[in-house]
Design a protein around this motif. Structure first.
Motif, PDB file in Angstrom:
ATOM      1  N   THR A 168       0.724  -1.219  -0.054  1.00  0.00           N
ATOM      2  CA  THR A 168       0.119  -0.056   0.061  1.00  0.00           C
ATOM      3  C   THR A 168       0.896   1.188  -0.008  1.00  0.00           C
ATOM      4  OG1 THR A 168      -0.232  -0.102   2.299  1.00  0.00           O
ATOM      5  CG2 THR A 168      -2.128  -1.193   0.935  1.00  0.00           C
ATOM      6  N   ASP A 169       2.194   1.195   0.338  1.00  0.00           N
ATOM      7  CA  ASP A 169       2.928   2.404   0.062  1.00  0.00           C
ATOM      8  C   ASP A 169       3.844   2.505  -1.198  1.00  0.00           C
ATOM      9  OD1 ASP A 169       4.845   0.243  -0.022  1.00  0.00           O
ATOM     10  OD2 ASP A 169       5.986   0.920   1.849  1.00  0.00           O
ATOM     11  N   GLY A 170       2.941   1.688  -2.137  1.00  0.00           N
ATOM     12  CA  GLY A 170       3.662   1.733  -3.737  1.00  0.00           C
ATOM     13  C   GLY A 170       4.924   1.455  -3.837  1.00  0.00           C
ATOM     14  N   ILE A 171       5.274   0.484  -3.079  1.00  0.00           N
ATOM     15  CA  ILE A 171       6.584  -0.213  -3.293  1.00  0.00           C
ATOM     16  C   ILE A 171       6.200  -1.838  -4.099  1.00  0.00           C
ATOM     17  CG2 ILE A 171       8.746  -0.935  -2.095  1.00  0.00           C
ATOM     18  CD1 ILE A 171       8.389   2.039  -2.287  1.00  0.00           C
ATOM     19  N   VAL A 172       7.176  -1.920  -5.063  1.00  0.00           N
ATOM     20  CA  VAL A 172       7.352  -3.187  -5.276  1.00  0.00           C
ATOM     21  C   VAL A 172       7.888  -4.203  -4.567  1.00  0.00           C
ATOM     22  CG1 VAL A 172       8.112  -4.734  -7.311  1.00  0.00           C
ATOM     23  CG2 VAL A 172       7.286  -2.386  -7.817  1.00  0.00           C
ATOM     24  N   ARG A 173       7.274  -5.312  -4.050  1.00  0.00           N
ATOM     25  CA  ARG A 173       7.805  -6.110  -2.970  1.00  0.00           C
ATOM     26  C   ARG A 173       8.149  -7.333  -3.768  1.00  0.00           C
ATOM     27  NH1 ARG A 173       9.024  -3.286   1.088  1.00  0.00           N
ATOM     28  NH2 ARG A 173       7.313  -1.590   1.648  1.00  0.00           N
ATOM     29  N   TYR A 174       7.741  -7.779  -5.087  1.00  0.00           N
ATOM     30  CA  TYR A 174       8.011  -9.171  -5.809  1.00  0.00           C
ATOM     31  C   TYR A 174       7.948  -8.674  -7.195  1.00  0.00           C
ATOM     32  CZ  TYR A 174       7.222 -13.801  -7.447  1.00  0.00           C
ATOM     33  OH  TYR A 174       7.352 -14.986  -8.380  1.00  0.00           O
ATOM     34  N   ALA A 175       8.837  -9.104  -8.036  1.00  0.00           N
ATOM     35  CA  ALA A 175       8.932  -8.702  -9.394  1.00  0.00           C
ATOM     36  C   ALA A 175       9.524 -10.191 -10.195  1.00  0.00           C
ATOM     37  CB  ALA A 175       9.806  -7.664  -9.795  1.00  0.00           C
ATOM     38  N   TYR A 176       8.497 -10.541 -11.131  1.00  0.00           N
ATOM     39  CA  TYR A 176       8.883 -11.760 -11.652  1.00  0.00           C
ATOM     40  C   TYR A 176       8.944 -11.405 -13.259  1.00  0.00           C
ATOM     41  CZ  TYR A 176       8.796 -16.830 -12.965  1.00  0.00           C
ATOM     42  OH  TYR A 176       9.153 -17.853 -13.626  1.00  0.00           O
ATOM     43  N   TYR A 177       9.945 -11.751 -14.013  1.00  0.00           N
ATOM     44  CA  TYR A 177       9.774 -11.590 -15.282  1.00  0.00           C
ATOM     45  C   TYR A 177      10.102 -12.733 -15.782  1.00  0.00           C
ATOM     46  CZ  TYR A 177      10.593  -6.589 -14.426  1.00  0.00           C
ATOM     47  OH  TYR A 177      10.366  -5.199 -13.954  1.00  0.00           O
ATOM     48  N   SER A 178       9.074 -13.147 -16.780  1.00  0.00           N
ATOM     49  CA  SER A 178       8.884 -14.591 -17.292  1.00  0.00           C
ATOM     50  C   SER A 178      10.134 -14.684 -18.296  1.00  0.00           C
ATOM     51  CB  SER A 178       7.622 -14.671 -18.213  1.00  0.00           C
ATOM     52  OG  SER A 178       6.740 -14.474 -17.253  1.00  0.00           O
ATOM     53  N   LEU A 179      10.798 -15.936 -18.181  1.00  0.00           N
ATOM     54  CA  LEU A 179      11.915 -16.103 -19.148  1.00  0.00           C
ATOM     55  C   LEU A 179      11.583 -16.683 -20.567  1.00  0.00           C
ATOM     56  CD1 LEU A 179      13.640 -18.401 -16.449  1.00  0.00           C
ATOM     57  CD2 LEU A 179      14.125 -16.193 -17.024  1.00  0.00           C
ATOM     58  N   HIS A 180      10.379 -17.104 -20.641  1.00  0.00           N
ATOM     59  CA  HIS A 180       9.643 -17.420 -21.972  1.00  0.00           C
ATOM     60  C   HIS A 180       8.224 -17.031 -21.923  1.00  0.00           C
ATOM     61  CE1 HIS A 180       8.162 -21.304 -20.505  1.00  0.00           C
ATOM     62  NE2 HIS A 180       9.414 -21.293 -20.093  1.00  0.00           N
ATOM     63  N   ALA A 181       7.735 -17.586 -22.898  1.00  0.00           N
ATOM     64  CA  ALA A 181       6.168 -17.108 -23.341  1.00  0.00           C
ATOM     65  C   ALA A 181       5.190 -17.817 -22.390  1.00  0.00           C
ATOM     66  CB  ALA A 181       5.711 -17.305 -24.917  1.00  0.00           C
ATOM     67  N   GLY A 182       5.555 -19.195 -21.895  1.00  0.00           N
ATOM     68  CA  GLY A 182       4.968 -20.157 -21.124  1.00  0.00           C
ATOM     69  C   GLY A 182       5.167 -20.068 -19.372  1.00  0.00           C
ATOM     70  N   ASP A 183       6.073 -19.073 -19.205  1.00  0.00           N
ATOM     71  CA  ASP A 183       6.625 -18.894 -17.913  1.00  0.00           C
ATOM     72  C   ASP A 183       5.896 -18.081 -16.859  1.00  0.00           C
ATOM     73  OD1 ASP A 183       8.628 -19.503 -15.760  1.00  0.00           O
ATOM     74  OD2 ASP A 183       9.791 -17.751 -16.554  1.00  0.00           O
ATOM     75  N   TYR A 184       5.188 -18.476 -16.187  1.00  0.00           N
ATOM     76  CA  TYR A 184       4.621 -17.792 -14.978  1.00  0.00           C
ATOM     77  C   TYR A 184       5.191 -18.508 -13.629  1.00  0.00           C
ATOM     78  CZ  TYR A 184       1.517 -15.932 -18.484  1.00  0.00           C
ATOM     79  OH  TYR A 184       0.973 -15.352 -19.670  1.00  0.00           O
ATOM     80  N   PRO A 185       4.892 -17.605 -12.483  1.00  0.00           N
ATOM     81  CA  PRO A 185       5.812 -17.908 -11.339  1.00  0.00           C
ATOM     82  C   PRO A 185       5.251 -19.150 -10.680  1.00  0.00           C
ATOM     83  CG  PRO A 185       4.472 -15.758 -11.301  1.00  0.00           C
ATOM     84  CD  PRO A 185       4.249 -16.158 -12.449  1.00  0.00           C
ATOM     85  N   GLY A 186       4.091 -19.653 -10.900  1.00  0.00           N
ATOM     86  CA  GLY A 186       3.635 -20.872 -10.270  1.00  0.00           C
ATOM     87  C   GLY A 186       3.083 -20.659  -9.004  1.00  0.00           C
ATOM     88  N   GLU A 187       2.052 -21.837  -8.666  1.00  0.00           N
ATOM     89  CA  GLU A 187       1.300 -21.581  -7.474  1.00  0.00           C
ATOM     90  C   GLU A 187       2.134 -21.409  -6.182  1.00  0.00           C
ATOM     91  OE1 GLU A 187      -1.398 -24.633  -7.087  1.00  0.00           O
ATOM     92  OE2 GLU A 187      -2.307 -24.580  -9.314  1.00  0.00           O
ATOM     93  N   SER A 188       3.224 -22.144  -5.986  1.00  0.00           N
ATOM     94  CA  SER A 188       3.948 -22.120  -4.563  1.00  0.00           C
ATOM     95  C   SER A 188       4.509 -20.659  -4.557  1.00  0.00           C
ATOM     96  CB  SER A 188       4.621 -23.007  -4.405  1.00  0.00           C
ATOM     97  OG  SER A 188       5.751 -23.353  -5.413  1.00  0.00           O
ATOM     98  N   ARG A 189       5.213 -20.227  -5.614  1.00  0.00           N
ATOM     99  CA  ARG A 189       6.122 -18.896  -5.585  1.00  0.00           C
ATOM    100  C   ARG A 189       5.091 -17.698  -5.294  1.00  0.00           C
ATOM    101  NH1 ARG A 189       9.933 -18.833 -10.318  1.00  0.00           N
ATOM    102  NH2 ARG A 189      11.074 -20.180  -9.055  1.00  0.00           N
TER     103      ARG A 189
END
Length: 190
Positions: free
Chosen positions: A154-175
């Motif tokens: 809520t203070d406008g700060i990024v706390r986690y950033a995930y940049y996908s390595l390829h088109a089908g890459d998402y963080p996944g449930e546990s992450r």
């Protein structure tokens, strides 16, 4: 070659105008002022990986709301395109559109190269999505756009950033769940 600044945890989150499904302008900062947010920048609604990612987000949204947060989906599409698809594929999620891609660029999300879009890892993820019943459909928007996922307190700060390595890459449930829990803990301290 496109050079964009990749956001890191601890940096201010860029406030950019995006559109809700009715076409009204929404400030991204308005989303995290009252409660922390998970921002999932998808490639666009019509791609197989975006649809697969969307399938799991309503559950995360319920868990995120229980922790005081929310999941927001941002897609590279026209507002009217997001309305129908969000209602079908992402009920209960806040779905916003960025047809120009300006918010994607501000958040450091670049266009993919051949390996990121068509390499072996992409084919593996395509097969997994196909086994779940997803299929490749008509492309709208920029099929080269890479996805990413972020959390903002809520203070406008990024706390986690995930940049996908390829088109089908998402963080996944546990992450993603760990990121949501950490975000909730930070906001309780603040």
């Amino acid at each position: 070659m496109e050079i964009l600044h990749r956001l890191r945890p601890g940096e201010p989150a860029p406030d950019m105008p995006v559109f809700d499904p009715t076409g009204a302008v929404v400030s991204l900062a308005s989303l995290w002022r009252e409660r922390p947010a998970v921002l999932s920048f998808l490639r666009h609604f019509t791609l197989i990986f975006s649809r697969t990612e969307l399938a799991g987000l309503p559950g995360f949204n319920r868990e995120g709301k229980a922790l005081g947060g929310q999941v927001v989906v941002i897609v590279l599409a026209k507002p009217e395109e997001s309305l129908a698809f969000a209602a079908e594929r992402a009920p209960g999620l806040c779905a916003l559109s960025d047809p120009s891609g300006a918010a994607y660029r501000a958040w450091g999300l670049k266009r993919g190269n051949a390996a990121q879009l068509f390499g072996p890892a992409v084919w593996v993820e395509t097969a997994k999505a196909s086994l779940k019943g997803e299929a490749i459909s008509k492309v709208s928007g920029d099929p080269f756009q890479m996805p990413g996922t972020f959390t903002v307190s809520t203070d406008g700060i990024v706390r986690y950033a995930y940049y996908s390595l390829h088109a089908g890459d998402y963080p996944g449930e546990s992450r993603l769940m760990k990121a949501i829990e950490a975000l909730a803990a930070v906001d309780k301290q603040g």
